[in-house]
Design a protein around this motif. Structure first.
Motif, PDB file in Angstrom:
ATOM      1  N   GLU A 200      45.125 -55.031 -71.406  1.00 28.93           N
ATOM      2  CA  GLU A 200      44.618 -53.809 -70.794  1.00 28.93           C
ATOM      3  C   GLU A 200      44.834 -52.621 -71.721  1.00 28.93           C
ATOM      4  O   GLU A 200      45.710 -52.628 -72.586  1.00 28.93           O
ATOM      5  CB  GLU A 200      45.295 -53.547 -69.448  1.00 28.93           C
ATOM      6  CG  GLU A 200      46.774 -53.246 -69.521  1.00 28.93           C
ATOM      7  CD  GLU A 200      47.348 -52.816 -68.179  1.00 28.93           C
ATOM      8  OE1 GLU A 200      46.582 -52.290 -67.347  1.00 28.93           O
ATOM      9  OE2 GLU A 200      48.557 -52.989 -67.975  1.00 28.93           O
ATOM     10  N   ARG A 201      44.012 -51.611 -71.480  1.00 33.08           N
ATOM     11  CA  ARG A 201      44.158 -50.334 -72.175  1.00 33.08           C
ATOM     12  C   ARG A 201      45.115 -49.469 -71.356  1.00 33.08           C
ATOM     13  O   ARG A 201      44.982 -49.355 -70.135  1.00 33.08           O
ATOM     14  CB  ARG A 201      42.800 -49.650 -72.292  1.00 33.08           C
ATOM     15  CG  ARG A 201      42.809 -48.367 -73.117  1.00 33.08           C
ATOM     16  CD  ARG A 201      41.486 -47.657 -72.960  1.00 33.08           C
ATOM     17  NE  ARG A 201      40.371 -48.547 -73.205  1.00 33.08           N
ATOM     18  CZ  ARG A 201      39.857 -48.812 -74.409  1.00 33.08           C
ATOM     19  NH1 ARG A 201      40.378 -48.209 -75.471  1.00 33.08           N
ATOM     20  NH2 ARG A 201      38.854 -49.633 -74.563  1.00 33.08           N
ATOM     21  N   VAL A 202      46.097 -48.901 -72.027  1.00 36.56           N
ATOM     22  CA  VAL A 202      47.099 -48.074 -71.357  1.00 36.56           C
ATOM     23  C   VAL A 202      47.157 -46.717 -72.051  1.00 36.56           C
ATOM     24  O   VAL A 202      47.071 -46.638 -73.280  1.00 36.56           O
ATOM     25  CB  VAL A 202      48.488 -48.745 -71.385  1.00 36.56           C
ATOM     26  CG1 VAL A 202      49.549 -47.833 -70.782  1.00 36.56           C
ATOM     27  CG2 VAL A 202      48.450 -50.079 -70.641  1.00 36.56           C
ATOM     28  N   TYR A 203      47.297 -45.663 -71.230  1.00 35.40           N
ATOM     29  CA  TYR A 203      47.471 -44.314 -71.760  1.00 35.40           C
ATOM     30  C   TYR A 203      48.896 -43.864 -71.429  1.00 35.40           C
ATOM     31  O   TYR A 203      49.352 -44.019 -70.290  1.00 35.40           O
ATOM     32  CB  TYR A 203      46.451 -43.364 -71.151  1.00 35.40           C
ATOM     33  CG  TYR A 203      45.024 -43.712 -71.519  1.00 35.40           C
ATOM     34  CD1 TYR A 203      44.387 -43.129 -72.606  1.00 35.40           C
ATOM     35  CD2 TYR A 203      44.320 -44.659 -70.775  1.00 35.40           C
ATOM     36  CE1 TYR A 203      43.085 -43.453 -72.946  1.00 35.40           C
ATOM     37  CE2 TYR A 203      43.021 -45.005 -71.114  1.00 35.40           C
ATOM     38  CZ  TYR A 203      42.410 -44.400 -72.194  1.00 35.40           C
ATOM     39  OH  TYR A 203      41.133 -44.736 -72.531  1.00 35.40           O
ATOM     40  N   GLU A 204      49.576 -43.310 -72.425  1.00 33.17           N
ATOM     41  CA  GLU A 204      50.970 -42.922 -72.241  1.00 33.17           C
ATOM     42  C   GLU A 204      51.148 -41.418 -72.439  1.00 33.17           C
ATOM     43  O   GLU A 204      50.585 -40.839 -73.381  1.00 33.17           O
ATOM     44  CB  GLU A 204      51.877 -43.683 -73.209  1.00 33.17           C
ATOM     45  CG  GLU A 204      51.962 -45.174 -72.901  1.00 33.17           C
ATOM     46  CD  GLU A 204      53.102 -45.841 -73.627  1.00 33.17           C
ATOM     47  OE1 GLU A 204      53.744 -46.731 -73.041  1.00 33.17           O
ATOM     48  OE2 GLU A 204      53.361 -45.474 -74.790  1.00 33.17           O
ATOM     49  N   ASP A 269      40.662 -37.563 -73.538  1.00 29.61           N
ATOM     50  CA  ASP A 269      39.924 -38.107 -72.394  1.00 29.61           C
ATOM     51  C   ASP A 269      40.808 -38.252 -71.160  1.00 29.61           C
ATOM     52  O   ASP A 269      40.300 -38.524 -70.065  1.00 29.61           O
ATOM     53  CB  ASP A 269      39.327 -39.465 -72.755  1.00 29.61           C
ATOM     54  CG  ASP A 269      38.262 -39.365 -73.835  1.00 29.61           C
ATOM     55  OD1 ASP A 269      37.648 -38.288 -73.939  1.00 29.61           O
ATOM     56  OD2 ASP A 269      38.048 -40.342 -74.570  1.00 29.61           O
ATOM     57  N   VAL A 270      42.108 -38.135 -71.335  1.00 24.00           N
ATOM     58  CA  VAL A 270      43.045 -38.177 -70.209  1.00 24.00           C
ATOM     59  C   VAL A 270      43.924 -36.933 -70.314  1.00 24.00           C
ATOM     60  O   VAL A 270      44.565 -36.712 -71.347  1.00 24.00           O
ATOM     61  CB  VAL A 270      43.903 -39.455 -70.230  1.00 24.00           C
ATOM     62  CG1 VAL A 270      44.883 -39.456 -69.062  1.00 24.00           C
ATOM     63  CG2 VAL A 270      43.017 -40.703 -70.189  1.00 24.00           C
ATOM     64  N   VAL A 271      43.972 -36.151 -69.263  1.00 26.28           N
ATOM     65  CA  VAL A 271      44.723 -34.898 -69.279  1.00 26.28           C
ATOM     66  C   VAL A 271      45.827 -34.985 -68.226  1.00 26.28           C
ATOM     67  O   VAL A 271      45.569 -35.308 -67.058  1.00 26.28           O
ATOM     68  CB  VAL A 271      43.807 -33.697 -68.997  1.00 26.28           C
ATOM     69  CG1 VAL A 271      44.623 -32.404 -68.930  1.00 26.28           C
ATOM     70  CG2 VAL A 271      42.728 -33.596 -70.069  1.00 26.28           C
ATOM     71  N   THR A 309      37.545 -40.684 -68.681  1.00 29.39           N
ATOM     72  CA  THR A 309      36.920 -41.864 -69.279  1.00 29.39           C
ATOM     73  C   THR A 309      35.932 -42.472 -68.289  1.00 29.39           C
ATOM     74  O   THR A 309      35.980 -42.175 -67.084  1.00 29.39           O
ATOM     75  CB  THR A 309      37.976 -42.920 -69.666  1.00 29.39           C
ATOM     76  OG1 THR A 309      38.435 -43.597 -68.496  1.00 29.39           O
ATOM     77  CG2 THR A 309      39.163 -42.290 -70.392  1.00 29.39           C
ATOM     78  N   PRO A 310      35.051 -43.388 -68.757  1.00 33.45           N
ATOM     79  CA  PRO A 310      34.070 -44.001 -67.848  1.00 33.45           C
ATOM     80  C   PRO A 310      34.599 -45.209 -67.099  1.00 33.45           C
ATOM     81  O   PRO A 310      33.804 -45.992 -66.555  1.00 33.45           O
ATOM     82  CB  PRO A 310      32.935 -44.394 -68.810  1.00 33.45           C
ATOM     83  CG  PRO A 310      33.624 -44.677 -70.093  1.00 33.45           C
ATOM     84  CD  PRO A 310      34.768 -43.713 -70.176  1.00 33.45           C
ATOM     85  N   GLU A 311      35.904 -45.407 -67.032  1.00 29.55           N
ATOM     86  CA  GLU A 311      36.454 -46.592 -66.379  1.00 29.55           C
ATOM     87  C   GLU A 311      37.777 -46.248 -65.709  1.00 29.55           C
ATOM     88  O   GLU A 311      38.413 -45.234 -66.019  1.00 29.55           O
ATOM     89  CB  GLU A 311      36.674 -47.709 -67.407  1.00 29.55           C
ATOM     90  CG  GLU A 311      37.614 -47.312 -68.525  1.00 29.55           C
ATOM     91  CD  GLU A 311      37.735 -48.365 -69.606  1.00 29.55           C
ATOM     92  OE1 GLU A 311      37.100 -49.429 -69.472  1.00 29.55           O
ATOM     93  OE2 GLU A 311      38.482 -48.137 -70.573  1.00 29.55           O
ATOM     94  N   PRO A 347      44.208 -43.786 -62.035  1.00 27.02           N
ATOM     95  CA  PRO A 347      43.043 -43.020 -61.567  1.00 27.02           C
ATOM     96  C   PRO A 347      41.728 -43.726 -61.896  1.00 27.02           C
ATOM     97  O   PRO A 347      41.582 -44.350 -62.943  1.00 27.02           O
ATOM     98  CB  PRO A 347      43.172 -41.702 -62.329  1.00 27.02           C
ATOM     99  CG  PRO A 347      43.932 -42.058 -63.572  1.00 27.02           C
ATOM    100  CD  PRO A 347      44.878 -43.148 -63.174  1.00 27.02           C
ATOM    101  N   GLN A 348      40.772 -43.608 -60.979  1.00 26.13           N
ATOM    102  CA  GLN A 348      39.429 -44.119 -61.222  1.00 26.13           C
ATOM    103  C   GLN A 348      38.692 -43.192 -62.193  1.00 26.13           C
ATOM    104  O   GLN A 348      39.156 -42.093 -62.514  1.00 26.13           O
ATOM    105  CB  GLN A 348      38.660 -44.227 -59.906  1.00 26.13           C
ATOM    106  CG  GLN A 348      39.273 -45.188 -58.892  1.00 26.13           C
ATOM    107  CD  GLN A 348      39.239 -46.618 -59.370  1.00 26.13           C
ATOM    108  OE1 GLN A 348      38.215 -47.092 -59.870  1.00 26.13           O
ATOM    109  NE2 GLN A 348      40.361 -47.320 -59.233  1.00 26.13           N
TER     110      GLN A 348
END
Length: 374
Positions: A200-204, A269-271, A309-311, A347-348
């Motif tokens: 999976e893609r993860v944002y930290e 893309d993520v705030v 993001t679109p996902e 988040p969606q």
């Protein structure tokens, strides 16, 4: 008397038979452009292997190896099948090669392999991960550069893993078909694909910019294969970054704790916005002189995570803790690393997720009381 055995490609063999009788020289001409295979090793040294047939008389024969068309010295010779063997060798100063005395139990045709280093042929591995919707494939590339002043023809190239005591192990990757390498030009060949990778893609978020990474959950067999890969540069391509070139992310990371984590880059893309909602001293200790000896400082935070993001994504929010701090949240702790805790929200696309966090910071006698709690 001296007999001459010459190969038209890269090897000249001078055959000495222990006979006092005069005899006409025996000339054996190999195929024009004798096929060579390049063996690339983790140590960065490229070996060349040439295999061909040679007719040997019974008894001992001396063979002198020399590569007239390459600046290389033949340093190893082997014979198959059983019945022919190398019994000793010596340096041959005239041709600058090496001489082997081989013994054949019976006259016949044998397969002979010669080995020599060719440092002018440089090789390295590189990798590209093609990633889409939680799945991907790791493509393995062998990159060869011919540093000779003339073209180099190869029957193929392969990458050999290191074996015991520095010996070459089995070939891990091979090119498909013959290669002709012009001088000074890098040739890139895809030699393997490690497919069906999941993760999976993860944002930290750790108080600064949001960082994007991929976390691969590999099977035991995939982990073993990945762990055996040689060092090399890695790039990542996926639909999220389809408008850009593949992202170069640095050296190929190794497995750790059953996973492979690939750090990508900072992203806008993520705030994440972390807001202090309330701050107050909730407990204060005094001594007999009414002087403050300890206190609890309670801080309440709200974290808003906006997904552009679109996902749907996973965002990991890191918080630092100490022995004198207590962190509580309706969101469960996802993982712990040293003095850091991570909470996760999902988040969606286009949505915002909220997380509440309370930090109680004990000081003085209040910190001592926390330290002795069972």
């Amino acid at each position: 008397m001296r007999f001459h055995v010459a190969l038209a490609a890269s090897l000249v063999l001078l055959t000495l038979l222990p006979s006092a009788e005069a005899a006409a020289p025996l000339l054996v001409v190999g195929r024009e452009g004798q096929p060579r295979t390049a063996v690339c090793t983790p140590g960065g040294i490229t070996k060349i292997i040439e295999i061909f047939s040679v007719h040997l008389p019974a008894g001992e024969t001396e063979l002198v190896g020399w590569g007239p068309d390459l600046p290389a010295k033949v340093d190893t010779l082997t014979l198959t099948p059983a019945g022919a063997r190398v019994v000793r060798w010596r340096e041959e100063p005239t041709l600058g090669g090496r001489a082997w005395t081989v013994a054949a139990d019976a006259a016949g045709d044998y397969q002979m392999a010669i080995f020599y280093d060719l440092p002018q042929l440089t090789t390295k591995l590189s990798y590209r991960l093609d990633w889409e919707d939680g799945h991907g494939s790791l493509r393995v590339f062998l990159r060869l550069t011919n540093g000779l002043p003339q073209p180099l023809a190869l029957a193929g190239a392969e990458y050999a893993m290191a074996g015991a005591a520095g010996a070459l192990g089995p070939a891990a990757f091979r090119t498909h078909g013959a290669l002709v390498l012009p001088p000074g030009v890098e040739r890139v060949e895809e030699v393997a694909v490690l497919a069906d990778l999941a993760g999976e893609r993860v944002y930290e978020y750790d108080g600064g910019a949001v960082h994007e990474r991929l976390e691969l959950a590999l099977t035991p067999a995939q982990l073993a294969t990945w762990g055996a890969l040689a060092p090399g540069d890695l790039s990542v391509a996926d639909p999220v970054t389809a408008e850009r070139l593949p992202l170069a992310v640095g050296p190929l990371p190794g497995p750790a704790q059953g996973k492979v984590a690939i750090a990508l880059r900072d992203t806008a893309d993520v705030v994440v916005r972390r807001t202090l909602v309330r701050e107050a001293k909730t407990v204060v200790d005094f001594d007999t002189l009414r002087q403050v000896t300890g206190s609890d400082l309670t801080e309440e935070y709200r974290l808003e995570v906006r997904n552009y993001t679109p996902e749907a994504i996973t965002v990991r929010l890191w918080e630092m803790t100490t022995a004198a701090w207590e962190l509580t949240s309706p969101t469960p702790v996802a993982r712990t690393e040293g003095n850091r805790l991570a909470y996760e929200v999902r988040p969606q696309a286009g949505d915002t997720s909220l997380m509440e966090l309370t930090v109680v910071k004990h000081s003085g006698t209040r910190a001592q009381a926390v330290a002795v709690r069972p």
